[in-house]
Design a protein around this motif. Structure first.
Motif, PDB file in Angstrom:
ATOM      1  N   SER A  86      57.174  59.322  63.813  1.00 31.81           N
ATOM      2  CA  SER A  86      58.228  58.401  63.937  1.00 31.81           C
ATOM      3  C   SER A  86      58.654  59.927  64.837  1.00 31.81           C
ATOM      4  N   LEU A  87      59.578  59.856  65.910  1.00 29.87           N
ATOM      5  CA  LEU A  87      60.270  60.948  66.667  1.00 29.87           C
ATOM      6  C   LEU A  87      61.734  60.699  66.186  1.00 29.87           C
ATOM      7  N   LEU A  88      62.279  61.966  65.581  1.00 25.98           N
ATOM      8  CA  LEU A  88      63.855  61.522  65.276  1.00 25.98           C
ATOM      9  C   LEU A  88      64.425  62.875  66.023  1.00 25.98           C
ATOM     10  N   ILE A  89      65.324  62.639  66.152  1.00 32.43           N
ATOM     11  CA  ILE A  89      66.183  63.372  67.238  1.00 32.43           C
ATOM     12  C   ILE A  89      67.833  62.989  66.312  1.00 32.43           C
ATOM     13  N   GLN A  94      78.364  66.612  74.082  1.00 30.26           N
ATOM     14  CA  GLN A  94      79.315  67.154  74.509  1.00 30.26           C
ATOM     15  C   GLN A  94      80.615  67.663  73.377  1.00 30.26           C
ATOM     16  N   ASN A  95      81.085  66.299  72.918  1.00 34.74           N
ATOM     17  CA  ASN A  95      82.404  66.840  72.500  1.00 34.74           C
ATOM     18  C   ASN A  95      81.981  66.855  71.062  1.00 34.74           C
ATOM     19  N   GLY A  96      81.002  67.667  70.266  1.00 34.39           N
ATOM     20  CA  GLY A  96      80.665  67.656  69.193  1.00 34.39           C
ATOM     21  C   GLY A  96      80.460  66.619  68.890  1.00 34.39           C
ATOM     22  N   SER A  97      80.172  65.472  69.088  1.00 33.69           N
ATOM     23  CA  SER A  97      80.289  64.201  67.654  1.00 33.69           C
ATOM     24  C   SER A  97      78.355  63.686  67.870  1.00 33.69           C
ATOM     25  N   SER A  98      77.815  63.525  66.922  1.00 34.80           N
ATOM     26  CA  SER A  98      76.385  63.482  66.084  1.00 34.80           C
ATOM     27  C   SER A  98      76.166  62.516  66.613  1.00 34.80           C
ATOM     28  N   ALA A  99      74.696  62.780  66.940  1.00 34.55           N
ATOM     29  CA  ALA A  99      73.726  61.261  67.761  1.00 34.55           C
ATOM     30  C   ALA A  99      72.836  61.019  67.436  1.00 34.55           C
ATOM     31  N   ASN A 100      71.659  60.600  66.123  1.00 31.11           N
ATOM     32  CA  ASN A 100      71.050  60.710  65.167  1.00 31.11           C
ATOM     33  C   ASN A 100      70.085  59.508  66.117  1.00 31.11           C
ATOM     34  N   TYR A 101      68.558  59.349  67.038  1.00 30.53           N
ATOM     35  CA  TYR A 101      67.824  58.278  67.283  1.00 30.53           C
ATOM     36  C   TYR A 101      66.451  58.990  65.687  1.00 30.53           C
ATOM     37  N   SER A 102      65.678  58.042  65.779  1.00 32.97           N
ATOM     38  CA  SER A 102      64.681  57.191  64.937  1.00 32.97           C
ATOM     39  C   SER A 102      63.647  56.603  66.476  1.00 32.97           C
ATOM     40  N   TYR A 103      62.752  56.607  67.031  1.00 34.54           N
ATOM     41  CA  TYR A 103      62.034  55.843  67.924  1.00 34.54           C
ATOM     42  C   TYR A 103      60.749  56.041  66.997  1.00 34.54           C
ATOM     43  N   HIS A 104      59.462  54.780  67.279  1.00 35.17           N
ATOM     44  CA  HIS A 104      58.436  55.160  66.255  1.00 35.17           C
ATOM     45  C   HIS A 104      57.360  55.044  68.019  1.00 35.17           C
ATOM     46  N   MET A 114      55.055  56.272  75.041  1.00 40.34           N
ATOM     47  CA  MET A 114      55.567  54.866  75.362  1.00 40.34           C
ATOM     48  C   MET A 114      56.313  54.655  73.182  1.00 40.34           C
ATOM     49  N   VAL A 115      57.458  54.614  72.839  1.00 38.09           N
ATOM     50  CA  VAL A 115      58.348  54.975  72.160  1.00 38.09           C
ATOM     51  C   VAL A 115      59.298  53.337  72.122  1.00 38.09           C
ATOM     52  N   SER A 116      59.472  52.936  71.296  1.00 39.51           N
ATOM     53  CA  SER A 116      60.465  52.213  70.450  1.00 39.51           C
ATOM     54  C   SER A 116      61.201  51.928  69.735  1.00 39.51           C
ATOM     55  N   TYR A 117      62.149  50.804  69.019  1.00 36.44           N
ATOM     56  CA  TYR A 117      62.953  50.923  68.979  1.00 36.44           C
ATOM     57  C   TYR A 117      63.761  49.777  68.323  1.00 36.44           C
ATOM     58  N   VAL A 118      64.442  49.485  67.134  1.00 32.62           N
ATOM     59  CA  VAL A 118      64.710  47.897  66.330  1.00 32.62           C
ATOM     60  C   VAL A 118      66.627  48.155  66.490  1.00 32.62           C
TER      61      VAL A 118
END
Length: 132
Positions: A86-89, A94-104, A114-118
């Motif tokens: 898994s790739l966790l970001i 730019q305005n300081g809001s959190s942006a968290n993502y998880s990809y297989h 190649m990554v995927s997510y649901v």
């Protein structure tokens, strides 16, 4: 007898110098130091091409940092669970809001990813390419 001892000693020394690398460390080594450009997305059996277009890109550095074309800046990790990477970001906009993502991670090589997510009931795949 002396030759057998020397041969055995050399065999032991050579085997002990061999360092195993984990799948997550290998994947990380494939990602870092490159700019990855979105080439395709696949959703609901529909493929959309971005080749030749100004599109999304993401960069990974060897100090576990990431930046992308949307202005997100943050850190990344690669985790392994039951042989699935898994790739966790964890980033901020730019305005300081959190942006968290998880990809297989479905597939990774020196110039393809190649990554995927649901999302809801849909699995979305993203295929990236890079140049060396």
């Amino acid at each position: 007898m002396k030759n057998i001892f020397i041969s055995t000693l050399l065999l032991v020394l050579l085997n002990s110098c061999h360092k195993e690398i984990s799948a997550s460390e290998y994947a990380k080594s494939m990602l870092i130091g490159k700019t990855w450009f979105l080439a395709y997305t696949i959703q609901n059996n529909q493929t959309k091409s971005f080749i030749g277009k100004s599109t999304y890109f993401i960069q990974f550095t060897n100090n576990d940092q990431t930046t992308d074309s949307d202005g997100l800046v943050g850190s990344f990790q690669i985790k392994e669970n039951n042989k699935q990477l898994s790739l966790l970001i964890n980033a901020k906009t730019q305005n300081g809001s959190s942006a968290n993502y998880s990809y297989h991670i479905e597939q990774i090589g020196s110039d393809n990813l190649m990554v995927s997510y649901v999302l809801g009931d849909n699995t979305i795949k993203k295929i990236f390419s890079t140049t060396h």
